[in-house]
Design a protein around this motif. Structure first.
Motif: not given
Length: 244
Positions: A99-105, A107-118, A144-149
């Motif tokens: 689930d991107e809700n668990v790992y996307a943020e 990944a970004l903090r680690a330096g990734a510029m993108g996250y997508l589900m397989k 994107k909407d979740k992080l922006l809010r």
């Protein structure tokens, strides 16, 4: 480790080089086929572990590394940190079944510029590559909407001042105090009891960190002056003004 020798005529536009880091051969094959089918990108290597990924980075200097979260030797988030420490010119896109809700943020903090589900990679992989190589972050619209809010909410909390904590009714009382009205007069104007107005005054002192009623009065009067840009002259004599 699979590395690919890339021979391109100098007259052609250089295809962006992509390194795939995934320990599932079928998944790597699918990604390679998808990426190579686009004339702008070419897979320059495939590896199945973090140590091999770091070695390949040194040899190939890819434009983008596509990293799976779940690797046998280490997780893709830690590998992303290592890749970014080794080369800041290589962008990282993290892919996962999770689930991107668990790992996307993370990944970004680690330096990734993108996250997508397989499960969405076949439709969004090229879009993600275009996005990160344009210097933008790639996330699903929902993420994107979740992080922006969350950002807007945190920013509002950081920028809030004591006056922002005051209710509409408390603001009415503060403004009337600033105009020179006493507790009983304010109670009559707002059709409330004197006891209620006293409570509002106590709330105002607490929220504004003002120790005494005199401090509250001075604050209210000063606020009125600041809002009206008028000189420090009260329209009414403040004989009853300091109340406890």
């Amino acid at each position: 480790m699979t590395l690919y020798k890339v021979d391109q005529p100098e007259t052609l536009i250089r295809r962006k080089q992509v390194l795939i880091v995934d320990d599932h051969p079928v998944t790597r094959h699918g990604m390679r086929t998808l990426i190579n089918a686009d004339g702008r990108y070419e897979v320059c290597g495939e590896v199945d572990s973090a140590p091999k990924a770091l070695e390949a980075m040194g040899r190939l200097s890819p434009d983008v590394a596509i990293v799976d979260v779940a690797l046998k030797s280490t997780n893709g988030i830690e590998l992303t940190r290592g890749l970014r420490a080794q080369s800041t010119r290589t962008e990282v896109i993290v892919v996962s079944m999770h689930d991107e809700n668990v790992y996307a943020e993370r990944a970004l903090r680690a330096g990734a510029m993108g996250y997508l589900m397989k499960q969405e990679a076949s439709e969004t992989m090229i879009e993600a590559l275009n996005c990160v190589l344009a210097g933008k972050v790639y996330l699903s619209p929902a993420m994107k909407d979740k992080l922006l809010r969350r950002y807007v909410s945190q920013r509002a909390e950081r920028s809030s001042t004591p006056i922002d904590k005051i209710t509409d009714r408390e603001m009415e009382v503060l403004e009337l105090l600033g105009e020179g009205f006493g507790t009983r007069e304010i109670a009559n104007r707002l059709k409330l009891s004197v006891k209620t107005i006293d409570s509002y005054r106590e709330h105002l002192k607490a929220k504004l960190s003002l120790p005494t009623s005199g401090d509250l009065m001075r604050y209210a009067v000063q606020r009125m002056r600041d809002d009206s840009n008028e000189p420090a002259v009260m329209a009414r004599p403040a004989t009853e003004r300091v109340e406890t």
